[in-house]
Scaffold this motif. Sequence first.
Motif, PDB file in Angstrom:
ATOM      1  N   LEU A 395       0.818  -1.223   0.000  1.00 17.28           N
ATOM      2  CA  LEU A 395       0.000   0.000   0.000  1.00 17.28           C
ATOM      3  C   LEU A 395       0.847   1.267   0.000  1.00 17.28           C
ATOM      4  CD1 LEU A 395      -3.180  -0.799   2.068  1.00 17.28           C
ATOM      5  CD2 LEU A 395      -2.722  -1.009  -0.348  1.00 17.28           C
ATOM      6  N   VAL A 396       1.861   1.339   0.821  1.00 15.00           N
ATOM      7  CA  VAL A 396       2.737   2.517   0.760  1.00 15.00           C
ATOM      8  C   VAL A 396       3.591   2.422  -0.489  1.00 15.00           C
ATOM      9  CG1 VAL A 396       4.442   3.910   1.946  1.00 15.00           C
ATOM     10  CG2 VAL A 396       2.786   2.613   3.259  1.00 15.00           C
ATOM     11  N   TRP A 429      15.160   9.875  -1.264  1.00 17.44           N
ATOM     12  CA  TRP A 429      16.080   8.962  -0.563  1.00 17.44           C
ATOM     13  C   TRP A 429      15.718   8.835   0.909  1.00 17.44           C
ATOM     14  CZ3 TRP A 429      18.227   5.310  -2.912  1.00 17.44           C
ATOM     15  CH2 TRP A 429      18.730   5.464  -4.213  1.00 17.44           C
ATOM     16  N   ILE A 430      15.326   9.956   1.524  1.00 17.22           N
ATOM     17  CA  ILE A 430      14.956   9.880   2.946  1.00 17.22           C
ATOM     18  C   ILE A 430      13.705   9.015   3.115  1.00 17.22           C
ATOM     19  CG2 ILE A 430      14.197  11.232   4.933  1.00 17.22           C
ATOM     20  CD1 ILE A 430      15.967  13.478   3.948  1.00 17.22           C
ATOM     21  N   GLY A 434      13.840   5.533   5.055  1.00 20.41           N
ATOM     22  CA  GLY A 434      12.959   5.505   6.221  1.00 20.41           C
ATOM     23  C   GLY A 434      11.918   4.406   6.105  1.00 20.41           C
ATOM     24  N   PHE A 435      11.355   4.285   4.913  1.00 22.99           N
ATOM     25  CA  PHE A 435      10.329   3.270   4.709  1.00 22.99           C
ATOM     26  C   PHE A 435      10.879   1.878   4.974  1.00 22.99           C
ATOM     27  CE2 PHE A 435       8.307   0.023   2.215  1.00 22.99           C
ATOM     28  CZ  PHE A 435       6.987   0.176   2.572  1.00 22.99           C
ATOM     29  N   ALA A 474      10.130   5.124  10.947  1.00 20.92           N
ATOM     30  CA  ALA A 474       8.848   5.777  10.662  1.00 20.92           C
ATOM     31  C   ALA A 474       9.015   7.294  10.705  1.00 20.92           C
ATOM     32  CB  ALA A 474       7.793   5.319  11.660  1.00 20.92           C
ATOM     33  N   PHE A 475       9.794   7.788  11.664  1.00 29.26           N
ATOM     34  CA  PHE A 475       9.996   9.232  11.742  1.00 29.26           C
ATOM     35  C   PHE A 475      10.837   9.732  10.564  1.00 29.26           C
ATOM     36  CE2 PHE A 475       8.244   8.821  15.921  1.00 29.26           C
ATOM     37  CZ  PHE A 475       7.649  10.049  16.136  1.00 29.26           C
ATOM     38  N   ILE A 476      11.799   8.918  10.132  1.00 26.25           N
ATOM     39  CA  ILE A 476      12.596   9.311   8.958  1.00 26.25           C
ATOM     40  C   ILE A 476      11.688   9.402   7.735  1.00 26.25           C
ATOM     41  CG2 ILE A 476      14.462   8.583   7.418  1.00 26.25           C
ATOM     42  CD1 ILE A 476      15.828   7.316   9.843  1.00 26.25           C
TER      43      ILE A 476
END
Lengths: 625, 339
Positions: A395-396, A429-430, A434-435, A474-476
Amino acid sequence: MSAAVQQRLLELWETPKTLHGLLSTVDHKQIAKRYIGTAMVFLFIGGIEALIMRIQLARPDQNILGPETYDQIFTMHGMTMIFWYASPILSGFGVYLVPLMIGSRDMAFPRLNAFTYWTYLFSGILLYISPFLGQAPHGGWFAYTPYTSVPYSPGWGMDFYNTALILLTISTTGGAINFIVTILRLRAPGMSISKMPLFLYSTLTVSFVTVFALPALTVANIFLELDRRWATHFFDFARGGTPLLWQQLFWFFGHPWVYIIFLPATGMISMIVPVFSRRPIVGYPYVAVSTVLTGLVGFGVWVHHMFAVGMGGLAMSFFSAASMTISIFTIVQIFAWVATIWKGWPVLTTSMYFALGFIALLVVGGLSGVVTAVIPVDWQVTDTYFVVSHIHYVLVGANMMPVFAALYYWLPKMTGRMLDEKLGKISFWIMFIGFNLAFFPMHILGVLGMPRRIYTYKAGLGWGSTNMLMTVGAFILAFGILISLINFFRSLKLGAIAGKNPWNADTLEWSTESPPEPYGSVHIPTVISRHPLWDEHEEEEDPNGERVLDQDRLTLSSSWLDAEVLALARMPNDTILPLLLAIGFMAIFVALTFQSMWVIVGALVYSFAIAAVWFWPKPEEGELA
Amino acid sequence: MIRRITLATVAGTALAALAGCATSRSTLSPAGPAAGSISWLEWSVLIVFLVISFIMWLLLLWAATRKRGSLATHEPWNIGGGQSWILIGGFAIPFLVLSAFFLLSTVSLKSFPVHDGDSMHHPEIRVIGHQWWWEIQYLGHPEDRQFTTANEIHIPVGRPVDIELTTADVIHSFWVPRLHGKVDLIPGTRNYIHVQANAPGNYTGQCGEYCGEQHAHMLLLVVAQPEKDYQEWYAQQLNPAAMPTTAEALHGRDVFMGAACSLCHQIRGTEAHGFVAPDLTHIASRQNIAANSYANNTANLEAWVTHAQSLKPGAEMPNLAAFNGTDLRDLVAFLQQLK
């Protein structure tokens, strides 16, 4: 002559920039921007909810959230992302792009288009009333009975779940019908079904899927609400009902829904990858047919959500086989994209970065899906973090990544301004790193036995450090998304002027101004190939002005297979009626939530009255047709 | 070189974690034949999953970086080619891989008698899900060989035990990862599961289907014992509750019977006949309390009686803060001699 024609078209089609104009516009471009903007707000809200959950789970035995609050937040996160972000954002792109791609002046039903946007917005507001009463739904987006029945969920939360979703299904169904008629009836002369851009194939497919799958959800919601407040027993075992009926209905809708929020995104990628590979897509017919087959076979896989309920081996094997079959259609598309990149001349723009990132994540999510299609393995990993990982990779990976690719690709068309490429690549890239930090370790946790939907877990199970890592990831990811949002707002003022076709792309939307005039293109274009702007044919060649249609709000209607001109279609003027009707529907469903009978009756009468005005025959409009 | 060592260390740690230690719930450290055959299957799909993902990422990277184009030009609109990619990569290879997995899945399905109808089963144990604990009924024959306990299932090592699964309220799922995959507990339905442990030990499980506020604290313990120990345990569980002998325990018993406790809990051989909460006849023989959320010791028992809602918010067990001092101490002493 041309300036005078343009002036006349502008006077016909432009919505005045007044409050009344804002509330009554039926311009697909304005409505589409509202869809996209509203969906992004829901993405933001759902993202905050995700971060709150990640904080709670970062370490074992935390008590930042109580169990009931956590349950409400994970339910709202799922509903917000799946129903109010993932599908509407694709509708938004569709509403914007479909008329431009087919050279029409608007959607087939512009007032319905306005109505479906308002009902979408109001259903989201209805859902988000609930947390302010402290009673958000807490049964998960899948809301399994009997947990969601009154004895176990006595508050208003699950009533909000039902009424908000029913209101949304009205919106989504209306939108799907609008897409079907638009794509089948308003294509530019010559754009036969075999020359349609692939995005139209995916939008058309999911629109049909929506029309056939969504009623199952509506029915399930109605049954559940009747059970909860109106004394029926559809799901109540003790009174002759069956709890598994809910699961059958919900997943009969639910799995096609996965493709509804996935296929339009693949359609976008099938537009973007060839443009940035500087060649037509490899295997257009394979991609088109795969898209349609995914939609069809998508109706035959729902039971793979229910392998643990206890059913015969033969039944399970059938659905396991169907689930594996459907993955082949996706693999075909993946190889079409890879082959296009391989045989083409890649230009690595930010949009292409996101498209490549999408393919990379889709491969992982698709393969982890195959893991869960192996039935005995599914018994172990179902309802664990392995599946949380799988669903977020698809989904993401398969919705948010393409949406960002599409934003970087099509926002210049919508705003007339380019986004900053350097900032965009940093953001990519972030987000990508992060993902993967946030979601890849979930595979491992699932295999290690961490169940989903638990508000906390014990120390000493070896899950703590992995969870902390995922929270950081998750925060990244959220930070990366923020950079793209900043990039977007920055571009509105500081972005380079885009011009008509900044990417030197091949489809019709790039022949209009950026942003497009309210009427689209002056002459309704004609088409002879799949790549109108790359072939030698001049689309707007129209020496006698036969396709200007400046007598009234008009567009061309054509036959559904070969796109031969059939008739002139008269399009409606701006009107506030869709908003007024949507307000009536909102009132009905708010009142239904609380069973206020008199308000329901009043709102029904009001809505009938508005609908009567809307549909009252207007003889003077008939003359042209 | 350093890189290789780091990679090896990471891989080693991950493998060690997956293989699991005594407290593990890893699906890849099976302790019985069912979990064993699943874990074999699971390893093979996971490895294929990782290998193909890796190959595809490399392929994608290679395709995207080996040439550079420009926005100024493009190939002719009618250029063709590349179909073999789709036929080989998109059809042929996935068809072979998926067929193999489908065959493996279908064949291995035969070794799980979970879902083959009701008539063939002679369950030894019935597990009934409750929000948020497990009622365990041993269905021995004749009837005087039957008893009820909670949250801790004992099984003999080395032979399959047929367990019937159902629920008293919402849907739950029976899941002991090292022994078997999930099977749901559904109102009005009976599912069956064959559980077998190869070696003595404790195997932790957890409810696998979201069932409400305390889904996170609905844990299950399977204790596998050699046949002889198992029979001893069984005989012990058949007995009614032990009579209190000390003054404290006698007083504690009066406290229990005089308060609300006996309305919900049962203690066989006494006047406590409640049936909505876990059977406490042999509570002291169990390793944990509160559906295996907390160790069974004096401090936790006292805390549970007085502050259950802090330890497990939303559970049916109320805070009985009125108990204090001697009453509380004696009540716990009474519970602790219910061996």
